[in-house]
Motif scaffolding. Sequence first.
Motif, mmCIF file in Angstrom:
data_model
loop_
_atom_site.group_PDB
_atom_site.id
_atom_site.type_symbol
_atom_site.label_atom_id
_atom_site.label_comp_id
_atom_site.label_asym_id
_atom_site.label_seq_id
_atom_site.Cartn_x
_atom_site.Cartn_y
_atom_site.Cartn_z
ATOM 1 N N GLU A 92 3.717 -12.861 3.875
ATOM 2 C CA GLU A 92 3.599 -11.562 3.201
ATOM 3 C C GLU A 92 2.474 -11.605 2.168
ATOM 4 O OE1 GLU A 92 7.306 -10.390 1.496
ATOM 5 O OE2 GLU A 92 8.469 -10.920 3.295
ATOM 6 N N GLU A 93 2.094 -10.415 1.685
ATOM 7 C CA GLU A 93 1.044 -10.303 0.674
ATOM 8 C C GLU A 93 1.562 -10.800 -0.669
ATOM 9 O OE1 GLU A 93 -1.914 -10.604 -0.401
ATOM 10 O OE2 GLU A 93 -2.653 -8.980 0.887
ATOM 11 N N ASN A 94 0.635 -11.171 -1.550
ATOM 12 C CA ASN A 94 0.957 -11.633 -2.893
ATOM 13 C C ASN A 94 1.878 -10.628 -3.583
ATOM 14 O OD1 ASN A 94 0.932 -12.318 -5.644
ATOM 15 N ND2 ASN A 94 -1.237 -12.855 -5.652
ATOM 16 N N PRO A 95 3.089 -11.046 -3.984
ATOM 17 C CA PRO A 95 4.034 -10.094 -4.587
ATOM 18 C C PRO A 95 3.535 -9.522 -5.915
ATOM 19 C CG PRO A 95 4.836 -12.345 -4.823
ATOM 20 C CD PRO A 95 3.652 -12.395 -3.898
ATOM 21 N N MET A 96 2.708 -10.274 -6.623
ATOM 22 C CA MET A 96 2.167 -9.752 -7.887
ATOM 23 C C MET A 96 1.229 -8.574 -7.626
ATOM 24 S SD MET A 96 3.616 -11.790 -10.036
ATOM 25 C CE MET A 96 4.265 -13.470 -10.214
ATOM 26 N N TYR A 97 0.483 -8.665 -6.536
ATOM 27 C CA TYR A 97 -0.415 -7.573 -6.157
ATOM 28 C C TYR A 97 0.393 -6.358 -5.716
ATOM 29 C CZ TYR A 97 -4.100 -5.096 -3.574
ATOM 30 O OH TYR A 97 -4.987 -4.148 -3.098
#
Length: 601
Positions: free
Chosen positions: A291-296
């Motif tokens: 998955e994509e960076n959760p912070m982003y």
Amino acid sequence: MSDTHSSSNYELPNIGGNPSSNAEGTNPGSFALSPTIQAGPEGARTFASPDTSGMPAPSEKTAWDFMPEGWIKKDGFETDYHRAEAWQAPEGFQPITQLESARMGITTPQMERVAEREPHLTPEQVRDEVAAGRMVIPANTVHLSHQLDPMCIGRASLTKVNANMGASPVSSGTDEEVEKLHWSIKWGADTVMDLSTGGDLDECRQAIIKNSTVPIGTVPIYSMIIGRKLSDLTHEIILESIEHQAKQGVDYFTIHAGVLRAHLDYVKKRLIGIVSRGGSLLAKWMIDHGEENPMYVLWEQICQVMRQYDVTFSIGDGLRPGGLADATDQAQLAELCTLGELTERAWRQGVQVMVEGPGHVPFDQVEYNMKLQRTICHGAPFYVLGPLITDIFPGYDHITSCIGATSAAYHGASMLCYVTPKEHLGLPKKDDVKQGCIAYKIAAHAADIALGIPGTRDRDDELTKARAALNWEKHFELSFDPDTARAYHDEDLDVDTDFCAMCGHDWCSVRISREIVEFASGKDENYAWEKAKKTAALTPEQQAILKQRGVLSPNEIHKLASKTVKTMPADDKGKANCHSDYVDADSAKDLQDDLVEIEGK
């Protein structure tokens, strides 16, 4: 007689501001650009170095170009909208952050305090720089209820220095970290980051915040994975952890939201991969989860939490280079483009932003890195680690990095993260902290003088006058570390006379210049000091410490600098014949000769 020798065949560049309040001496002034402190993009080159050919130009945009939804631009301000009177906030809107107040034309008490600490700026100029996004005031509303003394970070202000500290799983604890906090502030740290990864993180962080007069920063992901597997990190845990630290009073967060899945291919051929702890943790999370960076992904929600407490972003550079061979590469620059996007998104939420930068960068590439960030991130303050300009000096990286830091600050960085002699080797101890702070105060101060910030050279000029007058006491008083300066002087010559041990009496150029009637050198009445002073001799133990040299511990320096009754004769009241006791020049010279003769036996 020919006038040939009085003519010149050279031409000085355009002269910027003069760093001396009274333009003392013969220096023509700063070779940097003339400062233009203005609210809009015209102020982008305030206290800036001239651009080397090929450097990116400043962005034409500021934070005014990224306003929150609901703010309306008033008629007649289509082009001149970089000021509060051009905008109408939503009905009933109450500002929380310094950025929001600045956008509404409000000069906060924190802005007033910043102007007191930055006398070359007015409160209104501070407000306008904050509104433009070129300056931040990291001041969590909770920390303001403790001991925080508001300060600012931005290129229109003095260059700031951050000191990193924190307990690790193998070293240190809360009490030691609080002691290092006070020690860092004593030696010039403008902000402190708590990077603890061991011990009771919550207790340590709370203690540091309550005891700190300077802003405190953290990297929240460290606490997110304590007691759990990285793979168990969820969106809920991220938001809860960030809110918890915001409630504690943390002033700025390093959030590594710029490392994206698409960037990971770019680091495969790096010599040292990802050196950022936060960057590497999130890279592994993305690979494990697909998955994509959760912070982003959570950026807007994170902004909303931070806005409630006016926590400032320090957007992390998770792909910063860890060696010269990986500097200014595709991974680093791709992430920087994402940091620019995240800056815009945070400004739209009313949150203050600074951006973190490299790392390890060859000296020839420092300017480009600083000015590319100025373009992509629209002048948001740049906070850089070093950069280190060579990799082969472990144990001396506070020196290799402060060289790069001086260049970085001159070319646009607003805050420098210190590096200590323990960088790459271990957790810094108390004296390592001092060495790192001093190295970076040198870098920051040197850059401020070069940029022509008013008044920055005043203390240097005063010390020059004391040195010219051979006024040793004033010389040491004006130095950044008087104890060390006095100790080094007394090692060779424990008489404060009209020469030093480097040249001796007959060869002392400063003494000779004072005797030349036509010269003004050393003749300032405020520094006149005609007689020598007798100073306590160094003990054999103190001499041994100085011979060992290396890095002296604070206790050793202070012990060396202290003068005791035992080392010199005393009067009937127990007062030693030390620095404050005058002796005539001949007696001083005789005393020194006697000491040299004794040591030679």
